[in-house]
Design a protein around this motif. Structure first.
Motif, mmCIF file in Angstrom:
data_model
loop_
_atom_site.group_PDB
_atom_site.id
_atom_site.type_symbol
_atom_site.label_atom_id
_atom_site.label_comp_id
_atom_site.label_asym_id
_atom_site.label_seq_id
_atom_site.Cartn_x
_atom_site.Cartn_y
_atom_site.Cartn_z
ATOM 1 N N LEU A 15 -10.459 7.207 -1.555
ATOM 2 C CA LEU A 15 -9.384 6.685 -2.406
ATOM 3 C C LEU A 15 -8.400 7.786 -2.782
ATOM 4 O O LEU A 15 -7.179 7.576 -2.771
ATOM 5 C CB LEU A 15 -9.982 6.063 -3.672
ATOM 6 N N LEU A 16 -8.924 8.953 -3.136
ATOM 7 C CA LEU A 16 -8.041 10.062 -3.490
ATOM 8 C C LEU A 16 -7.197 10.481 -2.303
ATOM 9 O O LEU A 16 -5.993 10.760 -2.440
ATOM 10 C CB LEU A 16 -8.882 11.240 -3.991
ATOM 11 N N ASN A 17 -7.804 10.529 -1.125
ATOM 12 C CA ASN A 17 -7.044 10.868 0.079
ATOM 13 C C ASN A 17 -5.919 9.876 0.323
ATOM 14 O O ASN A 17 -4.806 10.256 0.712
ATOM 15 C CB ASN A 17 -7.973 10.906 1.294
ATOM 16 N N ASP A 59 -6.766 -2.805 -3.296
ATOM 17 C CA ASP A 59 -6.960 -3.577 -4.528
ATOM 18 C C ASP A 59 -7.536 -2.711 -5.648
ATOM 19 O O ASP A 59 -7.159 -2.862 -6.819
ATOM 20 C CB ASP A 59 -7.890 -4.767 -4.254
ATOM 21 N N SER A 60 -8.440 -1.808 -5.285
ATOM 22 C CA SER A 60 -9.034 -0.928 -6.290
ATOM 23 C C SER A 60 -7.980 -0.039 -6.935
ATOM 24 O O SER A 60 -7.960 0.150 -8.158
ATOM 25 C CB SER A 60 -10.134 -0.060 -5.669
ATOM 26 N N LEU A 61 -7.089 0.509 -6.113
ATOM 27 C CA LEU A 61 -6.048 1.378 -6.654
ATOM 28 C C LEU A 61 -5.077 0.593 -7.535
ATOM 29 O O LEU A 61 -4.644 1.084 -8.589
ATOM 30 C CB LEU A 61 -5.297 2.075 -5.520
ATOM 31 N N ARG A 62 -4.754 -0.601 -7.135
ATOM 32 C CA ARG A 62 -3.858 -1.420 -7.963
ATOM 33 C C ARG A 62 -4.522 -1.792 -9.283
ATOM 34 O O ARG A 62 -3.864 -1.827 -10.326
ATOM 35 C CB ARG A 62 -3.434 -2.666 -7.192
ATOM 36 N N ASP A 63 -5.837 -2.029 -9.247
ATOM 37 C CA ASP A 63 -6.555 -2.308 -10.491
ATOM 38 C C ASP A 63 -6.530 -1.104 -11.429
ATOM 39 O O ASP A 63 -6.592 -1.253 -12.656
ATOM 40 C CB ASP A 63 -8.002 -2.707 -10.194
ATOM 41 N N LEU A 64 -6.455 0.092 -10.854
ATOM 42 C CA LEU A 64 -6.394 1.313 -11.654
ATOM 43 C C LEU A 64 -4.984 1.610 -12.157
ATOM 44 O O LEU A 64 -4.769 2.597 -12.862
ATOM 45 C CB LEU A 64 -6.892 2.508 -10.825
ATOM 46 N N GLY A 65 -4.038 0.762 -11.789
ATOM 47 C CA GLY A 65 -2.665 0.949 -12.259
ATOM 48 C C GLY A 65 -1.793 1.761 -11.332
ATOM 49 O O GLY A 65 -0.677 2.143 -11.715
ATOM 50 N N ALA A 88 7.437 4.408 -10.787
ATOM 51 C CA ALA A 88 6.464 3.719 -11.631
ATOM 52 C C ALA A 88 5.191 4.531 -11.820
ATOM 53 O O ALA A 88 4.486 4.375 -12.821
ATOM 54 C CB ALA A 88 6.121 2.355 -11.026
ATOM 55 N N TYR A 89 4.893 5.421 -10.859
ATOM 56 C CA TYR A 89 3.649 6.177 -10.900
ATOM 57 C C TYR A 89 3.755 7.446 -11.741
ATOM 58 O O TYR A 89 2.795 7.883 -12.362
ATOM 59 C CB TYR A 89 3.233 6.535 -9.474
ATOM 60 N N ALA A 90 4.938 8.047 -11.771
ATOM 61 C CA ALA A 90 5.103 9.320 -12.467
ATOM 62 C C ALA A 90 4.988 9.137 -13.977
ATOM 63 O O ALA A 90 5.417 8.124 -14.535
ATOM 64 C CB ALA A 90 6.461 9.936 -12.123
ATOM 65 N N LEU A 91 4.405 10.097 -14.625
ATOM 66 C CA LEU A 91 4.313 10.082 -16.079
ATOM 67 C C LEU A 91 5.662 10.417 -16.690
ATOM 68 O O LEU A 91 6.449 11.169 -16.109
ATOM 69 C CB LEU A 91 3.277 11.114 -16.553
ATOM 70 N N PRO A 92 5.954 9.868 -17.862
ATOM 71 C CA PRO A 92 7.200 10.244 -18.530
ATOM 72 C C PRO A 92 7.159 11.696 -18.968
ATOM 73 O O PRO A 92 6.086 12.328 -19.007
ATOM 74 C CB PRO A 92 7.242 9.297 -19.740
#
Length: 370
Positions: A15-17, A59-65, A88-92
């Protein structure tokens, strides 16, 4: 192409890869590109198995946001690509208030073990660069936790508590210096007054006991199987460690206006005879009574406030604070002398070395001496 003969990649690593690949792709990646270039997907024995694996991971990654988006490059199924929406992924941007940064600084100071010190220092440096000012240090002056390094016993004991397994270790008693082997059912680990303690049930003594981790010698051995005992509800840490805290004393402090709020919060003010709060002294300071048990630790805390706090009583606490302030003044003078010598300035006379340029250190010392 990943090495087909290598060991299978575990799902978390896969998943990380996938996240790394989809974050760094310039446009998008097709399923075929993912299967051939992302480590872990070559383990799928067939195209159907890869499809199931990829859909499950997506699906797992989408569940994690994690926002994985589909990119249609022209309608053909083989051309459909995937990427992570960077916006959408980057932190403010990090924007901490001084109080918030102060709390993080305190948490970082709590972990003084050398294995974590480097990473903590880097993290705080990045936060300061992001805009958290040095004023945050003023908000938490005097609150810095003073807990020594955990030591080698911490990890095995924590594992034993989680698995509910008894432990055996060699322990040096504080009162007698006697070294004995203890067999304990560990309940929890607590930090108190500068040290770490194991709380548990001593099987030889058949009673609850507390053990300081720094007095455990050698290796902690786990005994038997897991689930060998039950941790009692509501373990009273204060009751088990209370005898080790020593008798309670009270200090009488003169605190400058709007200074040392942490000390004020823990103490009670000298009444002015009307029951309406603190009675101000002639110099404008408030007199506050604060309870303490360890004079050395409390002196360290008071000295950290500099000229904001003056110890009125007891004399032994005042003397301990004065010694610390004098040591700090000598250290500051030595640094100033080295800097001056490097710049070619003349060396001050011995009488000049005991006084800072603005006289702050000397004034503070005389005031503490009463």
């Amino acid at each position: 192409m990943p090495d087909q003969t290598s060991q299978p990649v575990n799902p978390a690593t896969r998943l990380l890869n996938l996240v790394i690949a989809l974050v760094n792709t310039s446009v998008s990646m097709t399923k075929q590109q993912i299967r051939t270039s992302v480590a872990g997907y070559a383990d799928a024995p067939s195209p159907e198995a890869f499809e199931r694996m990829f859909e499950r991971d997506k699906d797992s990654l989408r569940d994690l946001g994690i926002p994985i988006v589909t990119v249609d490059a022209g309608g053909h199924s083989d051309d459909v690509g995937y990427r992570i929406d960077q916006d959408a992924y980057a932190l403010p941007a990090v924007d901490l208030t001084p109080a918030e940064f102060g709390v993080l600084s305190l948490a970082a100071q709590f972990w003084q073990d050398k294995t974590l010190r480097t990473d903590i220092s880097r993290a705080l440096t990045k936060l300061r660069a992001a805009g958290a000012g040095e004023i945050a240090n003023d908000a938490v002056a005097g609150l810095a936790p003073r807990v020594r390094a955990v030591g080698d016993a911490y990890g095995p004991l924590l594992d034993a508590i989680e698995a509910l397994r008894a432990v055996s270790f060699t322990y040096r008693a504080a009162s007698t210096g006697e070294v004995l082997t203890r067999t304990v059912e560990p309940w929890r680990i607590a930090a108190r007054r500068g040290g770490w303690y194991l709380l548990g049930f001593d099987r030889e003594r058949r009673a609850p006991r507390a053990y300081r981790l720094s007095r455990i010698e050698g290796r902690v051995r786990l005994l038997g199987r897991g689930g060998a005992f039950t941790i009692p509800e509501g373990v009273d840490v204060d009751a088990l460690l209370g005898a080790r805290a020593g008798s309670e004393h009270e200090a009488r402090l003169a605190i400058g206006p709007e200074r040392a709020e942490a000390l004020r919060a823990r103490g009670r003010s000298d009444g002015d005879g009307t029951g309406e709060g603190a009675g101000p002294r002639q110099d404008g300071r408030d007199v506050v009574h604060v309870a303490y048990t360890n004079a050395h630790t409390f002196a360290d805390e008071i000295a950290g406030y500099g000229d904001a706090v003056v110890v009125l009583s007891p004399p032994e606490l005042r003397d301990a604070v004065v010694r610390r302030l004098r040591a700090a003044a000598r250290l500051g003078s030595a640094v100033h002398l080295r800097a001056g010598a490097a710049a070619g300035e003349p060396t001050p006379s011995p009488t000049d070395r005991s006084t800072d340029r603005d006289g702050t250190s000397t004034t503070t010392t005389e005031e503490q001496r009463g």
